[in-house]
Motif scaffolding. Structure first.
Motif, PDB file in Angstrom:
ATOM      1  N   HIS A  22     -16.570 -13.103  17.881  1.00 18.89           N
ATOM      2  CA  HIS A  22     -15.379 -12.601  17.090  1.00 18.89           C
ATOM      3  C   HIS A  22     -14.874 -13.946  16.108  1.00 18.89           C
ATOM      4  O   HIS A  22     -14.186 -14.833  16.902  1.00 18.89           O
ATOM      5  N   ILE A  23     -15.025 -14.044  14.933  1.00 18.38           N
ATOM      6  CA  ILE A  23     -14.782 -15.221  14.298  1.00 18.38           C
ATOM      7  C   ILE A  23     -13.543 -15.018  13.260  1.00 18.38           C
ATOM      8  O   ILE A  23     -13.983 -14.028  12.654  1.00 18.38           O
ATOM      9  N   GLY A  24     -12.549 -15.557  13.314  1.00 19.70           N
ATOM     10  CA  GLY A  24     -11.836 -15.345  12.059  1.00 19.70           C
ATOM     11  C   GLY A  24     -11.807 -16.435  11.036  1.00 19.70           C
ATOM     12  O   GLY A  24     -12.440 -17.758  11.396  1.00 19.70           O
ATOM     13  N   VAL A  25     -11.499 -16.385   9.686  1.00 19.51           N
ATOM     14  CA  VAL A  25     -11.897 -17.091   8.569  1.00 19.51           C
ATOM     15  C   VAL A  25     -10.732 -17.140   7.863  1.00 19.51           C
ATOM     16  O   VAL A  25      -9.872 -16.100   7.525  1.00 19.51           O
ATOM     17  N   ILE A  51     -16.139 -10.334  12.212  1.00 15.38           N
ATOM     18  CA  ILE A  51     -15.335 -11.321  11.328  1.00 15.38           C
ATOM     19  C   ILE A  51     -14.000 -10.656  11.098  1.00 15.38           C
ATOM     20  O   ILE A  51     -14.016  -9.683  10.619  1.00 15.38           O
ATOM     21  N   SER A  52     -12.840 -11.489  11.212  1.00 11.71           N
ATOM     22  CA  SER A  52     -11.704 -11.233  10.601  1.00 11.71           C
ATOM     23  C   SER A  52     -11.419 -12.206   9.254  1.00 11.71           C
ATOM     24  O   SER A  52     -11.143 -13.421   9.711  1.00 11.71           O
ATOM     25  N   PHE A  53     -11.428 -11.694   8.047  1.00  8.71           N
ATOM     26  CA  PHE A  53     -11.257 -12.578   7.099  1.00  8.71           C
ATOM     27  C   PHE A  53      -9.746 -12.410   6.896  1.00  8.71           C
ATOM     28  O   PHE A  53      -9.212 -11.484   6.200  1.00  8.71           O
ATOM     29  N   ILE A  54      -9.104 -13.626   6.815  1.00  8.00           N
ATOM     30  CA  ILE A  54      -7.608 -13.484   6.942  1.00  8.00           C
ATOM     31  C   ILE A  54      -7.220 -14.063   5.502  1.00  8.00           C
ATOM     32  O   ILE A  54      -7.566 -15.364   4.894  1.00  8.00           O
ATOM     33  N   SER A  55      -6.218 -13.331   4.699  1.00  9.43           N
ATOM     34  CA  SER A  55      -5.684 -14.031   3.348  1.00  9.43           C
ATOM     35  C   SER A  55      -4.442 -13.109   3.011  1.00  9.43           C
ATOM     36  O   SER A  55      -3.864 -12.708   3.985  1.00  9.43           O
ATOM     37  N   THR A  56      -3.888 -13.288   1.931  1.00 10.47           N
ATOM     38  CA  THR A  56      -2.708 -12.579   1.446  1.00 10.47           C
ATOM     39  C   THR A  56      -3.117 -11.249   0.739  1.00 10.47           C
ATOM     40  O   THR A  56      -4.466 -11.022   0.365  1.00 10.47           O
ATOM     41  N   VAL A  77      -7.706  -9.025   6.930  1.00  9.66           N
ATOM     42  CA  VAL A  77      -6.323  -9.060   7.597  1.00  9.66           C
ATOM     43  C   VAL A  77      -5.480  -9.822   6.756  1.00  9.66           C
ATOM     44  O   VAL A  77      -5.688 -10.644   6.064  1.00  9.66           O
ATOM     45  N   LYS A  78      -4.618  -8.915   6.258  1.00  5.62           N
ATOM     46  CA  LYS A  78      -3.525  -9.146   5.198  1.00  5.62           C
ATOM     47  C   LYS A  78      -2.175  -9.765   5.717  1.00  5.62           C
ATOM     48  O   LYS A  78      -1.416  -8.987   6.505  1.00  5.62           O
TER      49      LYS A  78
END
Length: 483
Positions: A22-25, A51-56, A77-78
Protein backbone atom coordinates in the motif's frame (compact mmCIF):
# COMPACT_ATOMS: atom_id res chain seq x y z
CA UNK A 1 24.18 2.90 -3.29
CA UNK A 2 21.90 1.23 -5.84
CA UNK A 3 23.59 0.47 -9.16
CA UNK A 4 21.33 2.24 -11.65
CA UNK A 5 23.22 0.83 -14.64
CA UNK A 6 22.44 -2.82 -14.06
CA UNK A 7 20.14 -4.53 -16.59
CA UNK A 8 16.51 -4.60 -15.55
CA UNK A 9 15.11 -8.00 -14.73
CA UNK A 10 11.56 -9.27 -14.75
CA UNK A 11 10.35 -9.50 -11.18
CA UNK A 12 6.73 -10.35 -12.00
CA UNK A 13 6.87 -13.84 -10.45
CA UNK A 14 8.52 -12.48 -7.35
CA UNK A 15 5.87 -9.76 -7.09
CA UNK A 16 3.08 -12.34 -7.34
CA UNK A 17 4.59 -14.31 -4.48
CA UNK A 18 5.11 -11.24 -2.31
CA UNK A 19 2.68 -9.32 -0.16
CA UNK A 20 0.83 -6.57 -2.01
CA UNK A 21 1.96 -3.10 -0.97
CA UNK A 22 0.00 0.00 0.00
CA UNK A 23 1.75 3.13 -1.27
CA UNK A 24 0.74 6.74 -0.71
CA UNK A 25 1.68 9.41 -3.27
CA UNK A 26 1.66 13.16 -2.59
CA UNK A 27 2.61 15.39 -5.54
CA UNK A 28 3.18 19.15 -5.63
CA UNK A 29 0.02 21.10 -6.49
CA UNK A 30 0.84 21.45 -10.20
CA UNK A 31 -0.63 19.34 -12.99
CA UNK A 32 2.85 18.92 -14.48
CA UNK A 33 3.64 17.01 -11.27
CA UNK A 34 0.25 15.40 -10.55
CA UNK A 35 -0.04 13.73 -13.98
CA UNK A 36 3.33 11.85 -13.82
CA UNK A 37 2.48 10.85 -10.23
CA UNK A 38 -0.85 9.56 -11.51
CA UNK A 39 0.81 7.67 -14.39
CA UNK A 40 3.18 5.92 -11.97
CA UNK A 41 0.25 5.21 -9.64
CA UNK A 42 -1.73 3.60 -12.47
CA UNK A 43 1.22 1.38 -13.46
CA UNK A 44 1.62 0.21 -9.85
CA UNK A 45 -2.14 -0.32 -9.42
CA UNK A 46 -2.23 -2.42 -12.60
CA UNK A 47 -0.02 -4.92 -10.77
CA UNK A 48 -2.53 -5.28 -7.94
CA UNK A 49 -0.90 -2.99 -5.39
CA UNK A 50 -2.94 -0.40 -3.53
CA UNK A 51 -2.34 3.32 -4.11
CA UNK A 52 -3.62 6.26 -2.08
CA UNK A 53 -3.30 9.38 -4.24
CA UNK A 54 -3.30 12.38 -1.90
CA UNK A 55 -4.15 15.92 -2.96
CA UNK A 56 -6.75 18.65 -2.48
CA UNK A 57 -10.41 18.25 -3.53
CA UNK A 58 -10.46 20.50 -6.60
CA UNK A 59 -7.24 19.03 -7.98
CA UNK A 60 -8.49 15.47 -7.62
CA UNK A 61 -11.77 16.40 -9.31
CA UNK A 62 -9.83 17.79 -12.30
CA UNK A 63 -7.61 14.73 -12.82
CA UNK A 64 -8.29 12.35 -15.74
CA UNK A 65 -10.85 9.70 -14.85
CA UNK A 66 -9.62 6.18 -14.11
CA UNK A 67 -10.55 3.12 -16.11
CA UNK A 68 -12.92 0.83 -14.12
CA UNK A 69 -10.30 -1.93 -13.72
CA UNK A 70 -8.08 0.42 -11.68
CA UNK A 71 -10.65 1.85 -9.26
CA UNK A 72 -10.41 -1.06 -6.75
CA UNK A 73 -6.67 -0.39 -6.38
CA UNK A 74 -6.35 3.40 -6.68
CA UNK A 75 -8.02 5.50 -4.02
CA UNK A 76 -8.12 9.31 -4.07
CA UNK A 77 -7.63 11.01 -0.70
CA UNK A 78 -8.88 14.61 -0.47
CA UNK A 79 -7.19 16.80 2.14
CA UNK A 80 -9.07 20.10 2.60
CA UNK A 81 -7.17 23.12 1.26
CA UNK A 82 -6.21 25.43 4.15
CA UNK A 83 -6.84 29.17 3.97
CA UNK A 84 -3.78 31.26 3.18
CA UNK A 85 -3.92 35.03 2.94
CA UNK A 86 -3.28 36.36 -0.60
CA UNK A 87 -4.12 33.00 -2.20
CA UNK A 88 -7.14 33.46 -4.52
CA UNK A 89 -10.36 31.65 -3.63
CA UNK A 90 -10.58 28.14 -5.13
CA UNK A 91 -6.92 28.26 -6.20
CA UNK A 92 -5.49 24.78 -5.59
CA UNK A 93 -2.94 24.39 -8.41
CA UNK A 94 -0.28 26.49 -10.12
CA UNK A 95 -2.55 26.85 -13.15
CA UNK A 96 -4.96 28.86 -10.93
CA UNK A 97 -2.46 31.50 -9.81
CA UNK A 98 -0.04 34.10 -11.12
CA UNK A 99 3.69 33.43 -10.91
CA UNK A 100 3.91 35.78 -7.91
CA UNK A 101 1.18 33.82 -6.07
CA UNK A 102 2.86 30.39 -6.35
CA UNK A 103 4.63 30.99 -3.01
CA UNK A 104 1.23 31.18 -1.27
CA UNK A 105 0.31 27.84 -2.83
CA UNK A 106 3.46 26.34 -1.27
CA UNK A 107 2.46 27.79 2.12
CA UNK A 108 -1.00 26.25 1.67
CA UNK A 109 0.54 22.84 0.98
CA UNK A 110 2.67 23.26 4.10
CA UNK A 111 -0.62 23.85 5.92
CA UNK A 112 -1.66 20.28 5.05
CA UNK A 113 0.89 18.88 7.50
CA UNK A 114 -1.66 18.26 10.28
CA UNK A 115 -4.28 16.59 8.06
CA UNK A 116 -1.52 14.51 6.44
CA UNK A 117 -0.40 13.32 9.89
CA UNK A 118 -3.99 12.31 10.71
CA UNK A 119 -4.32 10.40 7.45
CA UNK A 120 -0.99 8.59 7.92
CA UNK A 121 -1.87 7.65 11.50
CA UNK A 122 -5.17 6.08 10.40
CA UNK A 123 -3.75 4.41 7.27
CA UNK A 124 -1.97 1.11 6.72
CA UNK A 125 0.58 2.56 4.29
CA UNK A 126 3.86 0.73 3.74
CA UNK A 127 5.50 3.67 1.93
CA UNK A 128 4.79 7.24 0.92
CA UNK A 129 6.24 8.94 -2.17
CA UNK A 130 6.36 12.73 -1.93
CA UNK A 131 7.39 15.73 -4.01
CA UNK A 132 10.15 18.28 -3.35
CA UNK A 133 7.79 20.93 -1.92
CA UNK A 134 6.56 18.83 1.00
CA UNK A 135 9.95 18.27 2.66
CA UNK A 136 8.19 17.71 5.99
CA UNK A 137 6.65 14.36 4.97
CA UNK A 138 9.53 12.07 6.10
CA UNK A 139 9.49 13.32 9.71
CA UNK A 140 5.72 12.72 9.99
CA UNK A 141 5.83 9.35 8.21
CA UNK A 142 8.62 8.03 10.44
CA UNK A 143 6.43 8.56 13.54
CA UNK A 144 4.07 5.92 12.14
CA UNK A 145 6.86 3.60 10.92
CA UNK A 146 6.15 4.49 7.28
CA UNK A 147 9.20 4.74 5.02
CA UNK A 148 9.34 7.67 2.62
CA UNK A 149 10.72 8.13 -0.87
CA UNK A 150 11.25 11.36 -2.73
CA UNK A 151 9.81 10.83 -6.21
CA UNK A 152 11.16 13.48 -8.59
CA UNK A 153 9.35 14.25 -11.83
CA UNK A 154 12.52 16.16 -12.77
CA UNK A 155 15.12 14.24 -14.79
CA UNK A 156 18.42 13.04 -13.32
CA UNK A 157 20.42 15.76 -15.13
CA UNK A 158 18.42 18.47 -13.36
CA UNK A 159 18.80 16.84 -9.95
CA UNK A 160 22.49 16.15 -10.56
CA UNK A 161 23.03 19.76 -11.61
CA UNK A 162 21.17 20.95 -8.48
CA UNK A 163 23.75 19.01 -6.54
CA UNK A 164 24.41 17.59 -3.07
CA UNK A 165 22.96 18.89 0.18
CA UNK A 166 25.43 21.65 1.22
CA UNK A 167 27.74 20.50 4.00
CA UNK A 168 26.30 16.99 4.23
CA UNK A 169 29.19 14.56 3.70
CA UNK A 170 30.81 17.04 1.30
CA UNK A 171 32.81 20.25 1.21
CA UNK A 172 31.49 21.73 -2.04
CA UNK A 173 31.04 25.48 -2.00
CA UNK A 174 27.47 26.79 -2.06
CA UNK A 175 26.61 28.68 -5.24
CA UNK A 176 25.50 32.20 -4.31
CA UNK A 177 25.34 34.07 -7.63
CA UNK A 178 23.27 33.46 -10.78
CA UNK A 179 26.46 33.26 -12.86
CA UNK A 180 27.61 30.15 -10.95
CA UNK A 181 24.60 28.27 -12.34
CA UNK A 182 25.65 28.95 -15.95
CA UNK A 183 28.53 26.42 -15.88
CA UNK A 184 28.60 22.70 -15.05
CA UNK A 185 29.22 22.20 -11.30
CA UNK A 186 32.42 20.76 -9.79
CA UNK A 187 30.79 17.51 -8.65
CA UNK A 188 30.02 16.48 -12.26
CA UNK A 189 33.06 14.40 -13.33
CA UNK A 190 32.41 14.36 -17.11
CA UNK A 191 32.34 16.87 -19.96
CA UNK A 192 28.88 18.35 -20.50
CA UNK A 193 27.11 21.44 -21.81
CA UNK A 194 24.27 20.99 -19.32
CA UNK A 195 23.87 24.27 -17.42
CA UNK A 196 21.46 27.20 -17.31
CA UNK A 197 21.65 30.23 -19.57
CA UNK A 198 21.89 33.41 -17.49
CA UNK A 199 18.37 34.59 -18.37
CA UNK A 200 16.94 31.21 -17.27
CA UNK A 201 18.59 31.51 -13.85
CA UNK A 202 17.58 35.15 -13.38
CA UNK A 203 13.91 34.24 -13.94
CA UNK A 204 13.92 31.75 -11.07
CA UNK A 205 16.80 32.85 -8.83
CA UNK A 206 14.90 34.74 -6.10
CA UNK A 207 12.17 32.16 -5.38
CA UNK A 208 14.09 28.99 -6.28
CA UNK A 209 17.62 29.62 -5.03
CA UNK A 210 17.21 32.34 -2.37
CA UNK A 211 13.65 32.12 -1.03
CA UNK A 212 11.69 34.82 0.75
CA UNK A 213 11.04 35.72 4.33
CA UNK A 214 7.68 33.93 4.53
CA UNK A 215 8.55 31.06 2.20
CA UNK A 216 11.37 28.51 2.08
CA UNK A 217 13.37 28.46 -1.16
CA UNK A 218 12.62 25.61 -3.58
CA UNK A 219 16.22 24.43 -3.48
CA UNK A 220 16.09 24.22 0.35
CA UNK A 221 12.85 22.24 0.15
CA UNK A 222 14.54 19.85 -2.27
CA UNK A 223 17.69 19.47 -0.16
CA UNK A 224 15.61 18.72 2.96
CA UNK A 225 13.49 16.22 0.99
CA UNK A 226 16.52 14.31 -0.26
CA UNK A 227 18.37 14.46 3.03
CA UNK A 228 15.48 13.00 5.06
CA UNK A 229 13.92 10.48 2.68
CA UNK A 230 14.88 6.80 2.66
CA UNK A 231 15.33 6.51 -1.11
CA UNK A 232 15.08 8.57 -4.29
CA UNK A 233 12.98 7.67 -7.35
CA UNK A 234 13.58 9.61 -10.57
CA UNK A 235 11.56 10.01 -13.74
CA UNK A 236 14.39 8.80 -15.95
CA UNK A 237 15.85 5.74 -17.61
CA UNK A 238 19.38 4.44 -17.33
CA UNK A 239 19.68 4.19 -21.13
CA UNK A 240 19.22 7.98 -21.56
CA UNK A 241 21.25 9.49 -18.72
CA UNK A 242 23.32 6.78 -16.94
CA UNK A 243 26.09 9.25 -16.07
CA UNK A 244 23.67 11.63 -14.34
CA UNK A 245 22.02 8.81 -12.38
CA UNK A 246 25.47 7.81 -11.15
CA UNK A 247 26.17 11.41 -10.10
CA UNK A 248 22.93 11.35 -8.08
CA UNK A 249 23.86 8.15 -6.27
CA UNK A 250 27.37 9.45 -5.56
CA UNK A 251 26.37 12.87 -4.19
CA UNK A 252 23.41 11.70 -2.07
CA UNK A 253 24.79 8.34 -0.90
CA UNK A 254 21.43 6.65 -0.86
CA UNK A 255 19.46 4.38 -3.21
CA UNK A 256 18.53 6.05 -6.52
CA UNK A 257 16.12 4.23 -8.86
CA UNK A 258 14.90 5.39 -12.29
CA UNK A 259 11.19 4.68 -12.80
CA UNK A 260 11.04 5.11 -16.59
CA UNK A 261 9.71 8.03 -18.63
CA UNK A 262 6.02 7.51 -17.68
CA UNK A 263 4.41 8.43 -21.04
CA UNK A 264 0.94 9.89 -20.63
CA UNK A 265 -1.79 7.35 -21.36
CA UNK A 266 -4.90 8.39 -23.31
CA UNK A 267 -8.16 8.57 -21.39
CA UNK A 268 -11.84 9.02 -22.16
CA UNK A 269 -12.96 12.62 -22.66
CA UNK A 270 -16.25 14.19 -21.65
CA UNK A 271 -18.59 15.42 -24.40
CA UNK A 272 -17.31 19.04 -24.27
CA UNK A 273 -13.76 17.91 -24.92
CA UNK A 274 -14.89 15.52 -27.68
CA UNK A 275 -16.59 18.43 -29.45
CA UNK A 276 -13.42 20.57 -29.16
CA UNK A 277 -11.35 17.77 -30.69
CA UNK A 278 -13.78 17.20 -33.58
CA UNK A 279 -13.42 20.85 -34.62
CA UNK A 280 -9.59 20.75 -34.41
CA UNK A 281 -9.44 17.40 -36.25
CA UNK A 282 -11.55 18.71 -39.14
CA UNK A 283 -9.05 21.56 -39.56
CA UNK A 284 -5.99 19.27 -39.28
CA UNK A 285 -7.47 16.79 -41.79
CA UNK A 286 -7.34 19.52 -44.47
CA UNK A 287 -3.65 20.35 -43.90
CA UNK A 288 -0.65 18.85 -45.67
CA UNK A 289 0.92 15.86 -43.92
CA UNK A 290 3.80 16.78 -41.59
CA UNK A 291 3.64 20.51 -42.32
CA UNK A 292 1.73 21.84 -39.27
CA UNK A 293 3.68 23.11 -36.27
CA UNK A 294 1.95 22.56 -32.93
CA UNK A 295 2.76 25.32 -30.43
CA UNK A 296 2.07 24.89 -26.68
CA UNK A 297 3.97 25.84 -23.56
CA UNK A 298 2.23 23.81 -20.86
CA UNK A 299 -0.33 24.80 -18.27
CA UNK A 300 1.83 27.40 -16.51
CA UNK A 301 4.16 29.22 -18.92
CA UNK A 302 3.02 32.65 -20.04
CA UNK A 303 5.12 34.70 -22.43
CA UNK A 304 5.77 38.42 -22.06
CA UNK A 305 4.05 40.81 -24.48
CA UNK A 306 7.26 41.27 -26.46
CA UNK A 307 7.91 37.51 -26.62
CA UNK A 308 4.34 36.99 -27.84
CA UNK A 309 4.78 39.52 -30.66
CA UNK A 310 8.07 38.00 -31.89
CA UNK A 311 6.62 34.49 -31.65
CA UNK A 312 3.47 35.48 -33.59
CA UNK A 313 5.36 37.26 -36.34
CA UNK A 314 7.88 34.40 -36.48
CA UNK A 315 5.06 31.92 -37.10
CA UNK A 316 3.75 34.23 -39.81
CA UNK A 317 7.19 34.56 -41.43
CA UNK A 318 7.76 30.79 -41.38
CA UNK A 319 5.05 30.17 -43.98
CA UNK A 320 4.01 27.06 -42.05
CA UNK A 321 0.52 26.15 -40.91
CA UNK A 322 0.23 26.17 -37.13
CA UNK A 323 -2.02 25.22 -34.23
CA UNK A 324 -1.20 27.37 -31.22
CA UNK A 325 -2.56 26.77 -27.73
CA UNK A 326 -2.03 30.23 -26.25
CA UNK A 327 -2.11 31.04 -22.55
CA UNK A 328 -2.95 34.74 -22.18
CA UNK A 329 -3.31 34.74 -18.38
CA UNK A 330 -2.40 32.67 -15.29
CA UNK A 331 -5.39 32.18 -13.00
CA UNK A 332 -8.50 34.29 -12.59
CA UNK A 333 -6.70 37.07 -10.71
CA UNK A 334 -4.15 37.67 -13.49
CA UNK A 335 -5.05 41.05 -14.99
CA UNK A 336 -1.91 41.36 -17.14
CA UNK A 337 -3.26 39.83 -20.33
CA UNK A 338 -0.94 39.45 -23.30
CA UNK A 339 -2.35 40.23 -26.75
CA UNK A 340 -1.60 39.07 -30.27
CA UNK A 341 -0.37 41.70 -32.78
CA UNK A 342 -3.16 43.69 -34.41
CA UNK A 343 -4.57 41.94 -37.47
CA UNK A 344 -2.55 38.74 -36.87
CA UNK A 345 -5.52 36.36 -36.64
CA UNK A 346 -7.18 37.88 -39.73
CA UNK A 347 -3.97 37.50 -41.75
CA UNK A 348 -3.54 33.90 -40.57
CA UNK A 349 -7.12 32.78 -41.32
CA UNK A 350 -7.00 29.40 -43.00
CA UNK A 351 -3.31 28.94 -42.21
CA UNK A 352 -3.29 28.95 -38.43
CA UNK A 353 -5.51 28.44 -35.40
CA UNK A 354 -4.97 30.18 -32.06
CA UNK A 355 -6.76 28.32 -29.27
CA UNK A 356 -7.03 30.10 -25.90
CA UNK A 357 -8.96 27.31 -24.16
CA UNK A 358 -8.22 23.64 -23.44
CA UNK A 359 -6.87 21.53 -26.32
CA UNK A 360 -6.33 17.73 -26.51
CA UNK A 361 -2.53 17.61 -26.75
CA UNK A 362 -2.14 13.84 -27.17
CA UNK A 363 -4.72 13.73 -29.96
CA UNK A 364 -3.15 16.72 -31.73
CA UNK A 365 0.35 15.22 -31.55
CA UNK A 366 -0.96 11.91 -32.91
CA UNK A 367 -2.31 13.56 -36.09
CA UNK A 368 -0.36 13.02 -39.33
CA UNK A 369 -0.55 16.70 -40.34
CA UNK A 370 1.49 17.75 -37.30
CA UNK A 371 5.16 17.75 -38.26
CA UNK A 372 6.74 19.27 -35.16
CA UNK A 373 6.20 20.62 -31.67
CA UNK A 374 7.33 24.05 -30.44
CA UNK A 375 7.40 23.61 -26.66
CA UNK A 376 8.86 24.95 -23.40
CA UNK A 377 10.73 21.64 -22.89
CA UNK A 378 8.70 20.62 -19.84
CA UNK A 379 9.49 16.92 -19.59
CA UNK A 380 5.93 15.61 -19.96
CA UNK A 381 5.60 17.52 -23.24
CA UNK A 382 8.97 16.18 -24.39
CA UNK A 383 7.90 12.59 -23.68
CA UNK A 384 4.55 13.13 -25.44
CA UNK A 385 6.29 14.53 -28.54
CA UNK A 386 8.63 11.53 -28.67
CA UNK A 387 5.65 9.21 -28.09
CA UNK A 388 4.23 10.43 -31.44
CA UNK A 389 7.59 10.96 -33.19
CA UNK A 390 7.25 14.74 -33.50
CA UNK A 391 10.57 16.63 -33.71
CA UNK A 392 11.10 19.27 -31.04
CA UNK A 393 11.78 23.00 -31.26
CA UNK A 394 12.44 24.49 -27.81
CA UNK A 395 11.71 27.85 -26.20
CA UNK A 396 12.32 27.68 -22.44
CA UNK A 397 10.52 29.79 -19.84
CA UNK A 398 11.38 28.72 -16.27
CA UNK A 399 12.06 26.01 -13.67
CA UNK A 400 13.88 22.90 -14.98
CA UNK A 401 13.26 23.72 -18.64
CA UNK A 402 16.74 25.14 -19.34
CA UNK A 403 18.47 22.00 -18.06
CA UNK A 404 16.05 19.77 -20.01
CA UNK A 405 16.80 21.78 -23.15
CA UNK A 406 20.59 21.48 -22.74
CA UNK A 407 20.40 17.70 -22.30
CA UNK A 408 18.15 17.37 -25.36
CA UNK A 409 20.44 19.64 -27.41
CA UNK A 410 23.52 17.73 -26.26
CA UNK A 411 21.98 14.45 -27.41
CA UNK A 412 20.69 16.02 -30.69
CA UNK A 413 17.10 15.19 -29.74
CA UNK A 414 15.85 18.80 -30.04
CA UNK A 415 16.76 22.24 -31.39
CA UNK A 416 16.47 25.46 -29.38
CA UNK A 417 15.48 28.80 -30.91
CA UNK A 418 18.61 31.02 -30.68
CA UNK A 419 18.32 33.67 -27.94
CA UNK A 420 20.38 36.27 -26.15
CA UNK A 421 21.98 34.40 -23.20
CA UNK A 422 21.66 37.41 -20.89
CA UNK A 423 18.10 38.66 -21.40
CA UNK A 424 16.50 35.71 -23.26
CA UNK A 425 15.32 37.85 -26.17
CA UNK A 426 14.76 36.26 -29.57
CA UNK A 427 13.63 37.51 -32.96
CA UNK A 428 10.83 36.64 -35.34
CA UNK A 429 13.52 35.67 -37.89
CA UNK A 430 15.09 33.14 -35.50
CA UNK A 431 11.64 31.65 -34.81
CA UNK A 432 10.87 31.27 -38.53
CA UNK A 433 14.31 29.84 -39.38
CA UNK A 434 14.24 27.37 -36.47
CA UNK A 435 10.80 26.01 -37.38
CA UNK A 436 11.73 25.53 -41.03
CA UNK A 437 15.05 23.94 -40.12
CA UNK A 438 13.45 21.28 -37.91
CA UNK A 439 10.34 20.60 -40.03
CA UNK A 440 11.53 21.07 -43.62
CA UNK A 441 15.23 21.58 -44.31
CA UNK A 442 17.86 18.87 -44.85
CA UNK A 443 19.99 20.33 -42.04
CA UNK A 444 17.24 19.46 -39.57
CA UNK A 445 16.89 15.85 -40.68
CA UNK A 446 18.91 14.75 -37.67
CA UNK A 447 16.11 15.95 -35.34
CA UNK A 448 13.39 14.28 -37.39
CA UNK A 449 15.30 10.98 -37.35
CA UNK A 450 16.49 11.17 -33.76
CA UNK A 451 12.97 11.52 -32.36
CA UNK A 452 11.99 8.28 -34.14
CA UNK A 453 15.00 6.50 -32.64
CA UNK A 454 14.08 7.76 -29.17
CA UNK A 455 10.53 6.41 -29.25
CA UNK A 456 11.49 2.86 -28.24
CA UNK A 457 13.67 4.23 -25.44
CA UNK A 458 10.99 6.54 -24.03
CA UNK A 459 7.74 4.78 -24.78
CA UNK A 460 8.29 1.03 -25.06
CA UNK A 461 5.62 -0.61 -22.90
CA UNK A 462 7.75 -3.60 -21.89
CA UNK A 463 10.69 -1.38 -20.93
CA UNK A 464 8.43 0.84 -18.80
CA UNK A 465 6.86 -2.24 -17.23
CA UNK A 466 10.31 -3.54 -16.24
CA UNK A 467 11.14 -0.27 -14.51
CA UNK A 468 7.96 -0.52 -12.43
CA UNK A 469 8.66 -4.18 -11.61
CA UNK A 470 12.15 -3.20 -10.52
CA UNK A 471 10.77 -0.45 -8.29
CA UNK A 472 8.20 -2.78 -6.69
CA UNK A 473 10.76 -5.51 -6.13
CA UNK A 474 13.03 -2.97 -4.43
CA UNK A 475 10.18 -1.80 -2.13
CA UNK A 476 9.14 -5.38 -1.28
CA UNK A 477 12.70 -6.31 -0.38
CA UNK A 478 13.08 -3.06 1.58
CA UNK A 479 9.92 -3.84 3.55
CA UNK A 480 11.40 -7.16 4.67
CA UNK A 481 14.24 -5.25 6.37
CA UNK A 482 11.88 -2.98 8.37
CA UNK A 483 11.69 -4.11 12.02
Amino acid sequence: MTNTNRPLTDHTKMAKNSKMLHIGVFPWLAFGHMIPYLELSKLIAQKGHKISFISTPRNIDRLPKLSPNLTPFLNFVKLPMPYVENLPENAEATTDVTYEQVKYLKLAQDGLEESMAKFLEDSDLDFILFDFTSYWVPSIASKFNIRSGHFSIYIAAFLGFTGPVPGLNNDYEIRTTPEEYTVPPKWVPFETTVAFKLFEVLRIFEATMKGEEENIADITRYYKSVENCDFLFVRSCSELEPEWLKVLGDIHRKPVLPVGQLPTTPYEDDSTKIDAWIEIKLWLDKREKGKVIYVAFGSEAKSSQNELIELSLGLELSGLSFLWVLRTKRGESDDELVQLPEGFEDRMKGRGIVCTSWAPQLKILSHDSVGGFLTHSGWSSVVEAIQYEKPLVLLTFSADQGINARLLEEKKIAYSIPRDDCDGSFTRDSVAKSLNLVLIEKEGEIYREKVKQMKSLFCDKERQDNYVDNLLCYLQNYKKTIP
